[in-house]
Design an enzyme around this catalytic site. Structure first.
Site, PDB file in Angstrom:
ATOM      1  N   HIS A 114       0.818  -1.208   0.000  1.00 25.62           N
ATOM      2  CA  HIS A 114       0.000   0.000   0.000  1.00 25.62           C
ATOM      3  C   HIS A 114       0.856   1.265   0.000  1.00 25.62           C
ATOM      4  O   HIS A 114       2.052   1.250   0.286  1.00 25.62           O
ATOM      5  CB  HIS A 114      -0.972   0.012   1.186  1.00 25.62           C
TER       6      HIS A 114
ATOM      7  N   CYS B 271       2.508  -5.078   6.935  1.00 27.18           N
ATOM      8  CA  CYS B 271       2.261  -4.838   5.516  1.00 27.18           C
ATOM      9  C   CYS B 271       3.435  -4.081   4.892  1.00 27.18           C
ATOM     10  O   CYS B 271       4.295  -3.542   5.589  1.00 27.18           O
ATOM     11  CB  CYS B 271       0.961  -4.067   5.328  1.00 27.18           C
TER      12      CYS B 271
END
Length: 528
Positions: A414, A433
């Site tokens: 992301h 992440c």
């Protein structure tokens, strides 16, 4: 290489090369067979006992097995027979030597550690290495030592890694060093009668230029600063001459750690499978780097931020299927409890301004609650009773783009608003992440070939501020893997910190894979 014949070993091996060779002309009996039905190698020797060079071949093979440390392997793991056995039982010596050679060859080709729990990134493909063909060649070749040499150089980058392993062993052989105490940064120009001399002594262990320079005592002079900068460059750190927390941690780690990392790097590359055809995304977690590859060609590369050690990014083999524009963030319970609760306690209005919304279950339904009405000081930090979501915005932790790759760990790639962190050489800051330095460029590459989509349309979707999803026409394989040792263009080897201690676990597995062989006496060989 000519190996000097020590009288006892040379005489014993000459005896093996005589009577045992004559026996090799007859079919092997069960007592003479090596395990697995493999006959002792004919090259040791399977010709009449007066064949010139037969003893030389045995000497070279024994010496090569005893030098498996050059390949990151431990000779003690291979039951190399003692020279006394050659004279006492020539047939048994030949079988034992073949067994040791076959075991070493197998590990050189396929890796000593075949797999580990939680490491799907370890790609082993036995079909990529025709082990039986190699073993058959071992049984027939007149130069088995040369065969082991070829096998040792088969993995990618093996020559550069072996050279660096030899260099690091030389550095470690110069002796231990005294760790540099304290956590405060040591800056150029500083005066410190304890830490600066220890810094100089530590770097001089591996920097010949510094070791030969005049000693400036307690002053952090320009000569020492140049050595620090060389060391920072070699270790992939920010080259600023300042010795802070990260540099101190790396300088104080035992020299043997780097040797183990190189041994692991060599073993991980053995028997590695070929990459899948077509485009793929690869993220080397401890190198903080993402690459989009097509075959051996890099289409795109960028820095990434990965999970901090307490929230490590898992190694994964998954497929990237879709791109979400302007994604909201459903905050995991741990993040809400450990990261957001202290911020809600300080200023709930500021959290609302950043798009955070709080929900509770009421009668089985999720109801939104005004964060300003909650007594946050009464909330137990061990059990967080609310659901938190952050709306898509410029402040969102996910930024403007989320790359979806379904997996059981809820890990994805992301965007991020914290762009300044990409200037850091160490980038283990996330909750697991992968944050991307240039997400728009990755988006453009991934959308190629998806009907109805272009980079221009995707940028319009981002500008709309509405949440939407583009499914890729062709999903791409994504591999999150762990390689702390990177060979750069020109063969320069860079060793990154073992941030999750996975190399340390792998090194332990290399020892535990098979028990040590006790009582192995090194034959008296020397090379000149």
């Amino acid at each position: 290489m000519h190996i000097e014949r020590r009288p006892l070993l040379a005489a014993a091996l000459a005896f093996v090369a005589g009577p045992a060779a004559a026996q090799a002309q007859r079919p092997a009996t069960p007592a003479m067979e090596a395990p697995g039905g493999l006959a002792p190698p004919a090259g040791l020797p399977a010709v009449p006992g007066t064949v010139p060079g037969a003893t030389d071949a045995l000497l070279r093979l024994v010496d090569r097995l005893l030098r498996l440390e050059e390949d990151g392997l431990d000779p003690r793991h291979y039951a190399i027979p003692d020279s006394t056995l050659a004279a006492a039982d020539p047939a048994a010596f030949r079988i034992a030597l073949h067994q040791a050679s076959a075991a070493a060859l197998t590990d050189l080709l396929l890796g000593r550690v075949r797999d580990l729990p939680g490491r799907p990134d370890l790609r082993r493909d036995p079909s990529a290495v025709n082990l039986q063909a190699w073993l058959a060649e071992l049984a027939a070749t007149p130069d088995p030592a040369g065969l082991l040499d070829r096998a040792a150089l088969l993995p990618r980058e093996a020559a550069a890694l072996k050279a660096e392993l030899a260099r690091q062993r030389q550095v470690a052989a110069r002796g231990a060093f005294t760790p540099i105490p304290g956590e405060a940064t040591i800056d150029p120009g500083d005066q410190d009668p304890i830490r600066v001399p220890l810094l100089r002594a530590r770097l001089a262990v591996e920097d010949a230029t510094l070791a030969a320079a005049p000693d400036a005592g307690s002053r952090y002079d320009t000569v020492l600063e140049a050595a620090v900068r060389r060391w920072q460059l070699a270790n992939g750190l920010e080259v600023d001459g300042r010795v802070g927390r990260i540099s101190l941690g790396l300088l104080n780690r035992p020299l043997g750690d780097r040797i183990d990392q190189l041994r692991v790097a060599l073993d991980m590359r053995r028997g590695a499978g070929t990459p899948p055809p077509g485009r793929r995304v690869e993220v080397n977690v401890p190198d903080f780097r993402l690459r989009v590859m097509e075959g051996d060609r890099e289409l795109l590369g960028m820095a990434v931020i990965v999970g901090q050690p307490a929230r490590a990014t898992p190694m994964l083999n998954v497929r990237l299927t879709a791109i979400q524009f302007n994604p909201p963030w459903g905050v995991p319970e741990r993040n809400a409890r450990e990261d957001l609760l202290p911020r809600f306690r300080r200023d709930p209005q500021a959290m609302m301004d950043k798009g955070f919304r709080v929900f509770s279950l009421v009668g089985g339904e999720r109801m939104e609650i005004d964060p300003r009405t909650i007594d946050w000081s009464s909330i137990n930090g061990r059990r967080f009773p609310y659901f938190v979501r952050q709306d898509a915005s410029d402040f969102s932790a996910l930024g403007r783009i989320k790359f979806i790759m379904p997996n059981g760990e809820d890990i994805y790639l992301h965007d991020t608003p914290d762009r300044h962190l990409f200037r850091r050489p160490d980038r283990a800051f996330s909750s697991g992440c992968i944050r991307l330095e240039r997400p728009n460029e990755l988006m453009g590459v991934l959308l190629e070939g998806t009907p109805g989509w272009s980079l221009a349309r995707a940028e319009r979707m981002l500008a709309s501020r509405a949440t939407s999803v583009a499914s890729l026409a062709r999903s791409l394989p994504v591999r999150l893997y762990y390689e702390t040792v990177v060979v750069e263009a020109g063969g320069r080897v860079r060793i990154r910190p073992d941030i999750y201690r996975l190399d340390a676990a792998y090194a332990r597995a290399m020892v535990a894979h098979r028990p040590l062989v006790a009582g192995m006496n090194r034959p008296q060989l020397s090379a000149r």
